[in-house]
Write a protein that holds these residues in place. Structure first.
Motif, PDB file in Angstrom:
ATOM      1  N   GLN A  30      41.199  36.035  18.984  1.00 36.88           N
ATOM      2  CA  GLN A  30      42.523  35.676  18.528  1.00 36.88           C
ATOM      3  C   GLN A  30      42.925  36.429  17.333  1.00 36.88           C
ATOM      4  O   GLN A  30      42.425  36.181  16.132  1.00 36.88           O
ATOM      5  CB  GLN A  30      42.467  34.262  18.130  1.00 36.88           C
ATOM      6  CG  GLN A  30      43.741  33.254  18.502  1.00 36.88           C
ATOM      7  CD  GLN A  30      43.413  32.054  17.954  1.00 36.88           C
ATOM      8  OE1 GLN A  30      42.422  31.435  18.017  1.00 36.88           O
ATOM      9  NE2 GLN A  30      44.745  31.451  17.716  1.00 36.88           N
ATOM     10  N   PRO A  31      43.932  37.455  17.356  1.00 35.45           N
ATOM     11  CA  PRO A  31      44.220  38.335  16.349  1.00 35.45           C
ATOM     12  C   PRO A  31      45.519  37.733  15.184  1.00 35.45           C
ATOM     13  O   PRO A  31      46.163  36.700  15.844  1.00 35.45           O
ATOM     14  CB  PRO A  31      44.856  39.884  16.837  1.00 35.45           C
ATOM     15  CG  PRO A  31      44.789  39.290  18.392  1.00 35.45           C
ATOM     16  CD  PRO A  31      44.365  38.067  18.793  1.00 35.45           C
ATOM     17  N   LEU A  43      37.070  35.500  15.919  1.00 38.92           N
ATOM     18  CA  LEU A  43      36.371  36.001  17.367  1.00 38.92           C
ATOM     19  C   LEU A  43      35.197  34.821  17.415  1.00 38.92           C
ATOM     20  O   LEU A  43      34.542  34.493  16.629  1.00 38.92           O
ATOM     21  CB  LEU A  43      35.784  37.398  17.157  1.00 38.92           C
ATOM     22  CG  LEU A  43      35.141  37.809  18.384  1.00 38.92           C
ATOM     23  CD1 LEU A  43      35.342  39.296  18.375  1.00 38.92           C
ATOM     24  CD2 LEU A  43      33.276  37.745  18.156  1.00 38.92           C
ATOM     25  N   GLU A  44      35.372  34.504  18.890  1.00 40.70           N
ATOM     26  CA  GLU A  44      33.959  33.604  19.292  1.00 40.70           C
ATOM     27  C   GLU A  44      33.164  34.272  20.359  1.00 40.70           C
ATOM     28  O   GLU A  44      33.901  35.090  21.354  1.00 40.70           O
ATOM     29  CB  GLU A  44      34.296  32.174  19.696  1.00 40.70           C
ATOM     30  CG  GLU A  44      34.886  31.132  18.842  1.00 40.70           C
ATOM     31  CD  GLU A  44      35.267  29.947  19.470  1.00 40.70           C
ATOM     32  OE1 GLU A  44      35.984  29.243  18.760  1.00 40.70           O
ATOM     33  OE2 GLU A  44      35.050  29.689  20.557  1.00 40.70           O
ATOM     34  N   TRP A  45      31.916  34.607  20.041  1.00 41.20           N
ATOM     35  CA  TRP A  45      31.378  35.301  21.078  1.00 41.20           C
ATOM     36  C   TRP A  45      30.035  34.360  21.466  1.00 41.20           C
ATOM     37  O   TRP A  45      29.143  34.330  20.554  1.00 41.20           O
ATOM     38  CB  TRP A  45      30.623  36.568  20.342  1.00 41.20           C
ATOM     39  CG  TRP A  45      29.976  37.516  21.200  1.00 41.20           C
ATOM     40  CD1 TRP A  45      29.011  37.241  22.229  1.00 41.20           C
ATOM     41  CD2 TRP A  45      30.189  39.097  21.360  1.00 41.20           C
ATOM     42  NE1 TRP A  45      28.461  38.352  22.770  1.00 41.20           N
ATOM     43  CE2 TRP A  45      29.086  39.545  22.181  1.00 41.20           C
ATOM     44  CE3 TRP A  45      31.018  39.808  20.487  1.00 41.20           C
ATOM     45  CZ2 TRP A  45      29.041  40.930  22.398  1.00 41.20           C
ATOM     46  CZ3 TRP A  45      30.931  41.369  20.984  1.00 41.20           C
ATOM     47  CH2 TRP A  45      29.925  41.676  21.784  1.00 41.20           C
ATOM     48  N   GLY A  46      29.880  33.682  22.560  1.00 37.72           N
ATOM     49  CA  GLY A  46      28.864  32.365  22.868  1.00 37.72           C
ATOM     50  C   GLY A  46      29.070  31.426  21.600  1.00 37.72           C
ATOM     51  O   GLY A  46      30.292  30.965  21.172  1.00 37.72           O
ATOM     52  N   ASN A  47      27.980  31.262  20.977  1.00 36.10           N
ATOM     53  CA  ASN A  47      28.096  30.443  19.684  1.00 36.10           C
ATOM     54  C   ASN A  47      28.195  30.992  18.654  1.00 36.10           C
ATOM     55  O   ASN A  47      28.247  30.512  17.532  1.00 36.10           O
ATOM     56  CB  ASN A  47      26.726  29.641  19.730  1.00 36.10           C
ATOM     57  CG  ASN A  47      26.519  28.565  20.771  1.00 36.10           C
ATOM     58  OD1 ASN A  47      27.591  27.979  21.467  1.00 36.10           O
ATOM     59  ND2 ASN A  47      25.294  28.225  21.416  1.00 36.10           N
ATOM     60  N   ASN A  48      28.482  32.258  18.520  1.00 38.92           N
ATOM     61  CA  ASN A  48      29.025  33.070  17.324  1.00 38.92           C
ATOM     62  C   ASN A  48      30.491  32.787  17.009  1.00 38.92           C
ATOM     63  O   ASN A  48      31.253  32.924  17.803  1.00 38.92           O
ATOM     64  CB  ASN A  48      28.749  34.564  17.314  1.00 38.92           C
ATOM     65  CG  ASN A  48      27.160  35.043  17.220  1.00 38.92           C
ATOM     66  OD1 ASN A  48      26.463  34.540  16.584  1.00 38.92           O
ATOM     67  ND2 ASN A  48      26.748  35.749  18.216  1.00 38.92           N
ATOM     68  N   ALA A 145      41.204  43.385  13.954  1.00 38.09           N
ATOM     69  CA  ALA A 145      42.019  43.017  12.669  1.00 38.09           C
ATOM     70  C   ALA A 145      42.454  44.258  11.803  1.00 38.09           C
ATOM     71  O   ALA A 145      43.424  44.409  11.358  1.00 38.09           O
ATOM     72  CB  ALA A 145      40.812  42.172  11.540  1.00 38.09           C
ATOM     73  N   LEU A 146      41.772  45.277  11.872  1.00 39.75           N
ATOM     74  CA  LEU A 146      42.588  46.719  11.324  1.00 39.75           C
ATOM     75  C   LEU A 146      43.518  47.059  12.213  1.00 39.75           C
ATOM     76  O   LEU A 146      44.663  47.439  11.622  1.00 39.75           O
ATOM     77  CB  LEU A 146      41.394  47.829  11.519  1.00 39.75           C
ATOM     78  CG  LEU A 146      40.428  47.820  10.522  1.00 39.75           C
ATOM     79  CD1 LEU A 146      39.156  48.764  10.755  1.00 39.75           C
ATOM     80  CD2 LEU A 146      41.089  48.492   9.089  1.00 39.75           C
ATOM     81  N   ALA A 147      43.540  46.741  13.699  1.00 34.82           N
ATOM     82  CA  ALA A 147      44.603  47.410  14.448  1.00 34.82           C
ATOM     83  C   ALA A 147      45.782  46.351  13.961  1.00 34.82           C
ATOM     84  O   ALA A 147      46.905  46.604  14.101  1.00 34.82           O
ATOM     85  CB  ALA A 147      44.366  46.974  15.956  1.00 34.82           C
ATOM     86  N   GLU A 234      48.391  40.419  24.453  1.00 33.08           N
ATOM     87  CA  GLU A 234      48.718  39.080  24.547  1.00 33.08           C
ATOM     88  C   GLU A 234      49.601  38.671  23.395  1.00 33.08           C
ATOM     89  O   GLU A 234      50.670  37.942  23.539  1.00 33.08           O
ATOM     90  CB  GLU A 234      47.718  38.151  24.879  1.00 33.08           C
ATOM     91  CG  GLU A 234      47.744  37.560  26.511  1.00 33.08           C
ATOM     92  CD  GLU A 234      46.469  37.135  26.901  1.00 33.08           C
ATOM     93  OE1 GLU A 234      45.822  36.207  25.848  1.00 33.08           O
ATOM     94  OE2 GLU A 234      45.848  37.123  27.917  1.00 33.08           O
ATOM     95  N   LYS A 235      49.010  38.881  22.155  1.00 28.97           N
ATOM     96  CA  LYS A 235      49.534  38.333  20.883  1.00 28.97           C
ATOM     97  C   LYS A 235      51.083  39.050  20.756  1.00 28.97           C
ATOM     98  O   LYS A 235      51.932  38.251  20.406  1.00 28.97           O
ATOM     99  CB  LYS A 235      48.544  38.553  20.024  1.00 28.97           C
ATOM    100  CG  LYS A 235      49.398  38.546  18.349  1.00 28.97           C
ATOM    101  CD  LYS A 235      48.921  37.556  17.805  1.00 28.97           C
ATOM    102  CE  LYS A 235      49.601  37.756  16.271  1.00 28.97           C
ATOM    103  NZ  LYS A 235      50.172  36.675  15.537  1.00 28.97           N
TER     104      LYS A 235
END
Lengths: 243, 196
Positions: A30-31, A43-48, A145-147, A234-235
């Motif tokens: 989600q930017p 960012l969610e990556w599995g449980n991260n 985030a940089l983009a 999308e954003k």
């Protein structure tokens, strides 16, 4: 990381999490989640769970860090005290200093630093919840985030880890696989050219296994890159349509 | 047709700015809105910091009066120097043009003019071309509709004096928000007409 696998991590060709050997965990990006930063990404990556914020370009401070030829990339990786099972003592440590240094170097490869002499670009990444593979998650989030901050860069960076569990090479290790596996190879690539900008290895792999691991990590990174691009599009497509 | 492009994305037509070339193909450098016509493509970045260029008209705020000049905040990572004999005070607003930019992007200003009796608003610097419009069409529409004296700085600062300042501010903010819409100038002219 242990040399002998004392836990059975692969059963009937599937891993404990139910994934196949080449499957990634679920990734959500989600930017633009923070108003006060120039660019941000959750960012969610599995449980991260990681959150990245970008500030700049702004005047490099203290002044002696300024470089009249290019901007300074200032990457800070930080783990929240509540991100792991036992409370982590807050503040920088050897591990986070190392990750900050190599991730900053990886991003410097794609960001056009020469456009902003005497400036600095700050990238702060906080890991809110850790479940193995946080440096990959952090760098993928930082790149988005940089983009989002509108900073010119030749490409997004996508990351993915490969590794070895139960004598088999797999992609994107989770916590039990990381703890009881035989090797872990986190990797960051520029997806279009397949240039590698970050590569580390923990554990042992034969030359052939390493080649397989590299191929799998690059393919995994490309999948991550597709999700990054889709999230950004999308954003801003939503904003373009006036939603 | 407007589409969103991300850094490293291959572009379908030749585009001059915010791109790079590799093996004869053009790729985007920024996240932005891509549109193309017969002459080629164009990318408007979604966000941008103002980087001074020679001949830019800017609106600045005096941040540090010095002997023989003043340091001016120009809404950019780079601060500008204005060599002048006049003694400026803190927070005075000036319009000036960028006379020269050195290799580290530090600008020197000239042809300055003190601005008084109005208000300054800030908008995103990348939206300034849209606020001015083709041949000044948009800004003229706002000027005529509100009776304001409006001065637009390339650095994203706009000075408004006389007339209906509130309405001008409201309109400019709307243009900034809906910058990507086509046929916006007509819509704004109508909007200004309705309110009178």
């Amino acid at each position: 990381m242990s040399s002998n696998t004392d836990v059975q991590l692969i059963k009937n060709g599937k891993r404990l999490s139910g994934r196949k050997l080449e499957d990634l965990r679920e990734i959500k990006i989600q930017p633009g989640v923070l108003d006060n930063a120039d660019g941000s990404c959750y960012l969610e990556w599995g449980n991260n769970k990681v959150i990245a914020a970008v500030y700049g370009p702004k005047e490099a401070m203290p002044r002696h860090t300024q470089n009249p030829l290019k901007a300074v990339m200032n990457y800070k990786y930080n783990m929240a005290p509540f991100s792991v099972e036992d409370r982590k003592r807050p503040g920088p440590d050897r591990r986070s200093t190392e990750i900050s240094k190599i991730s900053g170097a990886a991003l410097s490869k794609v960001v056009l630093l020469e456009k902003f002499p005497n400036m600095q670009i700050d990238v702060f990444v906080d890991v809110l919840q850790a479940d193995a593979g946080t440096r990959c998650a952090a760098l993928s989030a930082a790149s988005v985030a940089l983009a989002d901050a509108g900073i010119p860069m030749t490409s997004l960076i996508a990351c993915c880890a490969a590794g070895k569990i139960d004598n088999k090479v797999v992609v994107d290790l989770d916590k039990p696989e990381d703890n009881h596996g035989q090797a872990d190879v986190p990797m960051a690539v520029i997806p279009r050219t397949e240039e590698i900008v970050l590569l580390q290895m923990d554990g042992h792999l034969t030359a052939d296994e390493f080649k397989t691991a590299m191929r799998m990590a690059i393919d995994g990174s490309k999948k991550v890159n597709e999700i990054q691009i889709q999230a950004l599009k999308e954003k801003y497509q939503g904003e373009l349509n006036g939603d | 047709m407007k589409t969103i492009v991300v850094p490293g994305e291959k572009l379908s037509s030749e585009t001059r700015f915010n791109t790079y070339k590799d093996n004869g193909e053009t790729f985007s450098l920024v996240c932005g809105v891509f549109s193309e016509n017969d002459k080629g493509g164009k990318i408007v970045p979604i966000k941008e910091k103002y980087i001074p260029k020679i001949d830019d008209q800017i609106i600045g705020v005096v941040s540090e009066p010095k002997y023989g000049g003043a340091v001016i905040d120009i809404n950019s990572p780079y601060s500008a120097f204005l060599p002048t004999k006049r003694e400026y005070k803190h927070y005075e607003i000036i319009s000036a043009s960028v006379m020269e930019v050195d290799e580290t992007n530090n600008p020197k200003l000239g042809y300055e003019k003190l601005l008084t009796g109005g208000e300054v608003i800030s908008v995103a610097p990348e939206k300034i071309p849209r606020i001015i419009g083709k041949n000044n069409s948009m800004i003229d529409a706002i000027r005529n509709g509100t009776g304001c004296m409006i001065m637009v700085g390339r650095n994203g600062r706009i000075f408004i004096a006389n007339g209906d300042i509130e309405k001008a501010k409201q309109t400019i903010k709307r243009v900034e928000k809906e910058a990507h819409k086509s046929g916006l100038t007509d819509e704004i002219t109508k909007f200004l007409g309705e309110k009178q």
